[in-house]
Design a protein around this motif. Structure first.
Motif, PDB file in Angstrom:
ATOM      1  N   SER A 120       0.883  -0.650  -0.220  1.00 13.98           N
ATOM      2  CA  SER A 120      -0.023  -0.269   0.292  1.00 13.98           C
ATOM      3  C   SER A 120       0.837   0.764  -0.070  1.00 13.98           C
ATOM      4  O   SER A 120       0.622   1.925  -0.191  1.00 13.98           O
ATOM      5  CB  SER A 120      -1.147   0.145   1.304  1.00 13.98           C
ATOM      6  OG  SER A 120      -0.196   0.005   2.992  1.00 13.98           O
ATOM      7  N   ALA A 121       1.972   1.019   0.190  1.00 15.34           N
ATOM      8  CA  ALA A 121       3.288   2.795   0.604  1.00 15.34           C
ATOM      9  C   ALA A 121       3.761   2.432  -0.536  1.00 15.34           C
ATOM     10  O   ALA A 121       5.418   2.448  -0.136  1.00 15.34           O
ATOM     11  CB  ALA A 121       3.367   2.333   2.348  1.00 15.34           C
ATOM     12  N   LEU A 124       6.603   5.389  -1.488  1.00 12.84           N
ATOM     13  CA  LEU A 124       6.956   5.752  -0.015  1.00 12.84           C
ATOM     14  C   LEU A 124       8.207   4.765  -0.130  1.00 12.84           C
ATOM     15  O   LEU A 124       9.916   5.314  -0.186  1.00 12.84           O
ATOM     16  CB  LEU A 124       6.209   5.486   0.946  1.00 12.84           C
ATOM     17  CG  LEU A 124       5.566   6.517   2.291  1.00 12.84           C
ATOM     18  CD1 LEU A 124       5.539   6.816   3.411  1.00 12.84           C
ATOM     19  CD2 LEU A 124       6.928   7.640   2.336  1.00 12.84           C
ATOM     20  N   TYR A 125       7.794   3.735  -0.320  1.00 14.92           N
ATOM     21  CA  TYR A 125       8.900   2.893  -0.537  1.00 14.92           C
ATOM     22  C   TYR A 125       9.979   2.993  -1.622  1.00 14.92           C
ATOM     23  O   TYR A 125      11.154   3.415  -1.551  1.00 14.92           O
ATOM     24  CB  TYR A 125       8.132   1.442  -0.612  1.00 14.92           C
ATOM     25  CG  TYR A 125       9.096   0.243  -0.898  1.00 14.92           C
ATOM     26  CD1 TYR A 125      10.141  -0.338  -0.299  1.00 14.92           C
ATOM     27  CD2 TYR A 125       9.659  -0.059  -2.556  1.00 14.92           C
ATOM     28  CE1 TYR A 125      10.767  -1.190  -0.888  1.00 14.92           C
ATOM     29  CE2 TYR A 125      10.610  -1.201  -2.741  1.00 14.92           C
ATOM     30  CZ  TYR A 125      11.083  -1.642  -1.174  1.00 14.92           C
ATOM     31  OH  TYR A 125      11.785  -3.003  -1.874  1.00 14.92           O
ATOM     32  N   LEU A 127      10.707   6.075  -2.764  1.00 12.96           N
ATOM     33  CA  LEU A 127      10.928   7.163  -2.367  1.00 12.96           C
ATOM     34  C   LEU A 127      12.563   7.426  -1.242  1.00 12.96           C
ATOM     35  O   LEU A 127      13.570   7.789  -1.664  1.00 12.96           O
ATOM     36  CB  LEU A 127      10.069   8.403  -1.654  1.00 12.96           C
ATOM     37  CG  LEU A 127      11.124   9.261  -1.973  1.00 12.96           C
ATOM     38  CD1 LEU A 127      10.820  10.043  -3.303  1.00 12.96           C
ATOM     39  CD2 LEU A 127      10.055  10.562  -0.840  1.00 12.96           C
ATOM     40  N   ALA A 128      12.106   6.335  -0.406  1.00 11.29           N
ATOM     41  CA  ALA A 128      12.858   5.623   0.168  1.00 11.29           C
ATOM     42  C   ALA A 128      14.018   4.942  -0.170  1.00 11.29           C
ATOM     43  O   ALA A 128      15.745   5.273   0.213  1.00 11.29           O
ATOM     44  CB  ALA A 128      12.081   5.201   1.668  1.00 11.29           C
ATOM     45  N   SER A 131      16.265   7.102  -2.382  1.00 12.47           N
ATOM     46  CA  SER A 131      18.018   7.949  -1.551  1.00 12.47           C
ATOM     47  C   SER A 131      18.598   7.293  -0.727  1.00 12.47           C
ATOM     48  O   SER A 131      19.706   7.759   0.308  1.00 12.47           O
ATOM     49  CB  SER A 131      16.883   8.350  -0.446  1.00 12.47           C
ATOM     50  OG  SER A 131      16.088   7.748   0.528  1.00 12.47           O
ATOM     51  N   GLU A 164      16.329  15.514  -3.909  1.00 15.25           N
ATOM     52  CA  GLU A 164      15.219  14.636  -3.053  1.00 15.25           C
ATOM     53  C   GLU A 164      14.908  15.292  -2.725  1.00 15.25           C
ATOM     54  O   GLU A 164      13.059  15.043  -2.693  1.00 15.25           O
ATOM     55  CB  GLU A 164      15.882  13.765  -2.211  1.00 15.25           C
ATOM     56  CG  GLU A 164      16.264  12.569  -1.785  1.00 15.25           C
ATOM     57  CD  GLU A 164      16.635  11.676  -1.560  1.00 15.25           C
ATOM     58  OE1 GLU A 164      17.321  12.087  -0.115  1.00 15.25           O
ATOM     59  OE2 GLU A 164      17.662  11.048  -1.942  1.00 15.25           O
ATOM     60  N   LEU A 181      -1.057   5.313  -2.556  1.00 14.33           N
ATOM     61  CA  LEU A 181       0.408   5.736  -2.482  1.00 14.33           C
ATOM     62  C   LEU A 181       0.621   4.331  -3.136  1.00 14.33           C
ATOM     63  O   LEU A 181       2.314   3.606  -3.842  1.00 14.33           O
ATOM     64  CB  LEU A 181       1.194   5.043  -0.799  1.00 14.33           C
ATOM     65  CG  LEU A 181       1.481   6.342  -0.243  1.00 14.33           C
ATOM     66  CD1 LEU A 181       1.721   6.500   1.617  1.00 14.33           C
ATOM     67  CD2 LEU A 181       2.782   7.455  -0.756  1.00 14.33           C
TER      68      LEU A 181
ATOM     69  N   LEU B  56       9.162   3.806   6.551  1.00 10.01           N
ATOM     70  CA  LEU B  56       9.404   3.916   5.535  1.00 10.01           C
ATOM     71  C   LEU B  56       9.921   5.161   5.502  1.00 10.01           C
ATOM     72  O   LEU B  56      11.006   5.422   5.260  1.00 10.01           O
ATOM     73  CB  LEU B  56       8.676   3.904   4.062  1.00 10.01           C
ATOM     74  CG  LEU B  56       8.332   2.418   3.986  1.00 10.01           C
ATOM     75  CD1 LEU B  56       7.235   2.320   3.106  1.00 10.01           C
ATOM     76  CD2 LEU B  56       9.491   2.193   3.133  1.00 10.01           C
ATOM     77  N   VAL B  59      13.477   5.653   7.510  1.00 10.38           N
ATOM     78  CA  VAL B  59      14.311   5.101   6.128  1.00 10.38           C
ATOM     79  C   VAL B  59      14.766   6.390   5.189  1.00 10.38           C
ATOM     80  O   VAL B  59      15.717   7.087   5.369  1.00 10.38           O
ATOM     81  CB  VAL B  59      14.216   3.923   5.391  1.00 10.38           C
ATOM     82  CG1 VAL B  59      15.293   4.028   4.395  1.00 10.38           C
ATOM     83  CG2 VAL B  59      14.046   2.971   6.126  1.00 10.38           C
ATOM     84  N   LEU B  60      13.515   7.090   4.793  1.00  8.63           N
ATOM     85  CA  LEU B  60      13.829   8.014   4.390  1.00  8.63           C
ATOM     86  C   LEU B  60      14.440   9.417   4.239  1.00  8.63           C
ATOM     87  O   LEU B  60      15.498   9.406   3.925  1.00  8.63           O
ATOM     88  CB  LEU B  60      12.130   8.875   3.846  1.00  8.63           C
ATOM     89  CG  LEU B  60      11.875   9.940   2.563  1.00  8.63           C
ATOM     90  CD1 LEU B  60      12.550   9.226   1.643  1.00  8.63           C
ATOM     91  CD2 LEU B  60      10.221  10.187   2.278  1.00  8.63           C
ATOM     92  N   GLY B  64      18.471   8.135   4.880  1.00  8.31           N
ATOM     93  CA  GLY B  64      18.643   9.234   2.981  1.00  8.31           C
ATOM     94  C   GLY B  64      18.708  10.403   3.419  1.00  8.31           C
ATOM     95  O   GLY B  64      19.164  11.432   2.312  1.00  8.31           O
ATOM     96  N   ASN B 131      -4.053  -0.276   6.143  1.00  9.57           N
ATOM     97  CA  ASN B 131      -2.860   1.081   5.745  1.00  9.57           C
ATOM     98  C   ASN B 131      -2.653   1.444   6.763  1.00  9.57           C
ATOM     99  O   ASN B 131      -3.950   2.473   7.116  1.00  9.57           O
ATOM    100  CB  ASN B 131      -3.600   1.491   4.309  1.00  9.57           C
ATOM    101  CG  ASN B 131      -2.778   2.565   3.519  1.00  9.57           C
ATOM    102  OD1 ASN B 131      -2.398   2.426   3.982  1.00  9.57           O
ATOM    103  ND2 ASN B 131      -3.780   2.639   2.221  1.00  9.57           N
ATOM    104  N   THR B 133      -0.835   4.179   6.262  1.00  3.87           N
ATOM    105  CA  THR B 133      -0.666   5.365   6.544  1.00  3.87           C
ATOM    106  C   THR B 133      -1.879   6.109   6.142  1.00  3.87           C
ATOM    107  O   THR B 133      -1.546   7.392   6.824  1.00  3.87           O
ATOM    108  CB  THR B 133      -0.064   5.346   4.535  1.00  3.87           C
ATOM    109  OG1 THR B 133       0.969   4.865   4.627  1.00  3.87           O
ATOM    110  CG2 THR B 133       0.867   6.917   4.081  1.00  3.87           C
TER     111      THR B 133
END
Lengths: 351, 209
Positions: A120-121, A124-125, A127-128, A131, A164, A181, B56, B59-60, B64, B131, B133
């Motif tokens: 579902s995300a 985001l995955y 983007l993470a 980066s 980024e 997402l 996530l 991590v971001l 990141g 979900n 999020t």
């Protein structure tokens, strides 16, 4: 055949799932590696023709075996480790550059439901993971124990962080327009016709995302991390043989990934461009969705090569100015515009 | 046996190891890289808790962006480590007292008697369509809208303060004005002059070069 089936049945279900996932991963990773090899040939050919040359044409018919010869040459070369370099990190860096470029493919939908991990995300995955690719470059620059490599690493770190943010904001726009997402849902939200795709309502974000993608992959005209006329070859100046080849693989795999993501988020992914046009829609209904996705990706990959053949390298302060003072304000303003459009149920995208 | 406990113990073991190494290694760059490893493993633990958004974003944001800038600074430092280690024995008693007090306080707050399934009921398992999020967003922008916005404004103030503290214009530095550069037209810089060729034949000679 029946014995094979019997062996398969004998494996416990958890292991069956695991094996099945590994097969799927191979089905994604092996074509990507082949695509990377032939993208290098395509790059040399395309730039060759743009510069009125022929490009490689000696190995194999019309030069088609050139990437294999290049790969073989790199595999046979010695890996030189500089004195007083940090051995472990020096060898680890190319792997750290390549792994995120491949891992991000897990959530890219190739067709309706044709995706390794339908999470579902997903956005985001992606983007993470994108980066993370900067770590390979920074660690390579530091572990090499070389001034030029270190300068390249520093440049790349500052550049990546700047772009980024613009990239993330562009993705926020996509998320707002699609209301999800999940990358598959994002494509399904663009269904309708060529004009329903997000490139039209998100036009500035589309440009910002793709240009930031070029900057994130360290491609010309943003390739100051390599900058061969200023700092020799930047972060990979001390690398040779297979460890150098891995950096190359990572760069090209990242290019293909950015092309795929741009196609999925702004050009309707696997959707046919003839959708909603009376005669043509039925005429092209037999074409599988993955073909459309690959065609859209090829357009962006060609743009990457075209940019490299056309534009001179940006000066470093210009890159920083473009990222911080131009792209980020554009994306923030356009997020407000999208918010208003969604509140007003502006058709045909947000009704 | 389910695979989840195995994963949990692997990630936790690596996390604890990395966290110890952050303060144990001598080289600051290695310490920063071990911190990255620690962040990564805690993100994996959060994934096991069905909190994929937090995982996530950890991590971001931290791996990141924050740690990249951290590495950026740490790599530029050329510190001599020996003077930093001087007086280690001298300060050790004070350090030990502080450490023991902190350990005891942590033990009081998060000791084993406050946890366990009889104290805290196990959270309900969510289906595949849960979900995280969306759940977070729907609470954050409704129930906690004001605290969220106040936190955002405080962060903005901190950014502005940090910039204004470090911004200084030295009179001797030279820098370009990009707005002026962008507005330059060819007519301002280049003047095309038309003139007669002085000697016949020299033009042909120049072409051959």
């Amino acid at each position: 055949m029946e014995t094979l089936l019997a062996v398969w049945e004998a494996i416990p279900e958890t292991w069956q799932n695991l094996l099945w996932i590994i097969v799927k991963i191979l089905a994604i990773a092996v074509p990507i590696m082949l695509a990377v090899a032939y993208l290098t040939l395509a790059e040399r050919k395309v730039i060759g023709y743009i510069q009125v040359r022929i490009g490689p044409n000696r190995v194999g018919p019309r030069g088609l075996l050139q990437p294999i010869a290049d790969g073989l040459k790199l595999a046979l070369k010695e890996i030189i480790i500089p004195t007083r370099a940090n051995r472990f990190l020096f060898l680890m860096a190319p792997l750290l550059a390549l792994a995120p470029a491949l891992a991000a493919w897990a959530v890219v939908p190739f067709d309706d439901g044709m995706v390794l991990a339908d999470i579902s995300a997903g956005l985001l995955y992606v983007l993470a993971l994108t980066s993370l690719s900067v770590y390979g470059i920074i660690i390579a620059g530091w572990a090499s124990n070389s001034k030029y490599a270190f300068l390249g690493a520093m440049r790349s770190a500052a550049q990546m962080v700047a772009y980024e943010i613009a990239m993330g904001f562009a993705l926020v726009g996509v998320l707002m327009a699609a209301g999800s997402l999940n990358l598959g849902e994002i494509v399904r939200a663009q269904e309708g016709s060529l004009l329903h795709w997000f490139w039209l309502p998100l036009l500035p974000l589309f440009f910002v995302y793709f240009i930031s993608g070029v900057a994130e992959t360290n491609r010309a005209p943003f390739d100051v991390a390599e900058g061969e006329s200023e700092i020799v070859a930047g972060f990979h100046v001390e690398y040779s043989g297979m460890s150098f080849a891995l950096f190359f693989l990572a760069e090209y795999a990242n290019m293909i990934l950015i092309s795929a993501l741009t196609a999925v988020m702004f050009l309707g992914g696997w959707l046919s461009p003839f959708q909603g046009i009376p005669g043509l829609e039925d005429l092209f209904a037999w074409v599988p969705g993955i073909v459309w996705l690959l065609l859209k990706m090829s357009v962006f990959l060609f743009l990457f090569l075209w940019f490299r053949a056309t534009f001179p390298r940006y000066r470093y302060d210009q890159i920083m100015r473009l990222g911080w003072k131009v792209f980020i304000p554009i994306t923030i303003v356009w997020l407000l515009v999208i918010g208003v459009a969604i509140m007003a149920h502006l058709g045909p995208w947000f009704d | 046996m389910s695979i989840e406990p195995v994963l949990f113990y692997i990630f936790s073991a690596v996390l604890v190891f990395a966290a110890v190494m952050v303060i144990a290694v001598r080289n600051p760059v290695f310490a920063a890289l071990f911190l990255v490893l620690a962040f990564f493993n805690s993100a994996a633990l959060w994934l096991l808790l069905e909190a994929e958004f937090l995982a996530l974003v950890l991590v971001l944001v931290y791996v990141g962006a924050v740690m990249v800038l951290f590495l950026f600074v740490v790599m530029m430092l050329d510190i001599n480590l020996t003077p930093l280690r001087e007086g280690f024995i001298k300060y050790m008693p004070v350090g030990l007292v502080v450490a023991v007090i902190m350990l005891l306080e942590i033990a009081v707050v998060v000791g084993p008697e406050n946890f366990g399934l009889d104290q805290v009921a196990p959270p309900p398992r969510h289906g595949a369509d849960y979900n995280n999020t969306a759940e977070l967003g729907s609470v954050l922008y409704t129930v906690y809208a004001y605290p969220f916005e106040i936190a955002a404004v405080i962060l903005l103030v901190a950014i502005v303060a940090a910039i204004s503290l470090t911004l200084r214009r030295r009179p001797q530095t030279k820098y370009q004005n990009p707005a002026e550069q962008v507005l330059v037209r060819r007519e301002d810089r280049v003047r095309l002059v038309k003139m007669e060729a002085e000697k016949a034949g020299s033009a042909e000679g120049a072409e051959g070069d």
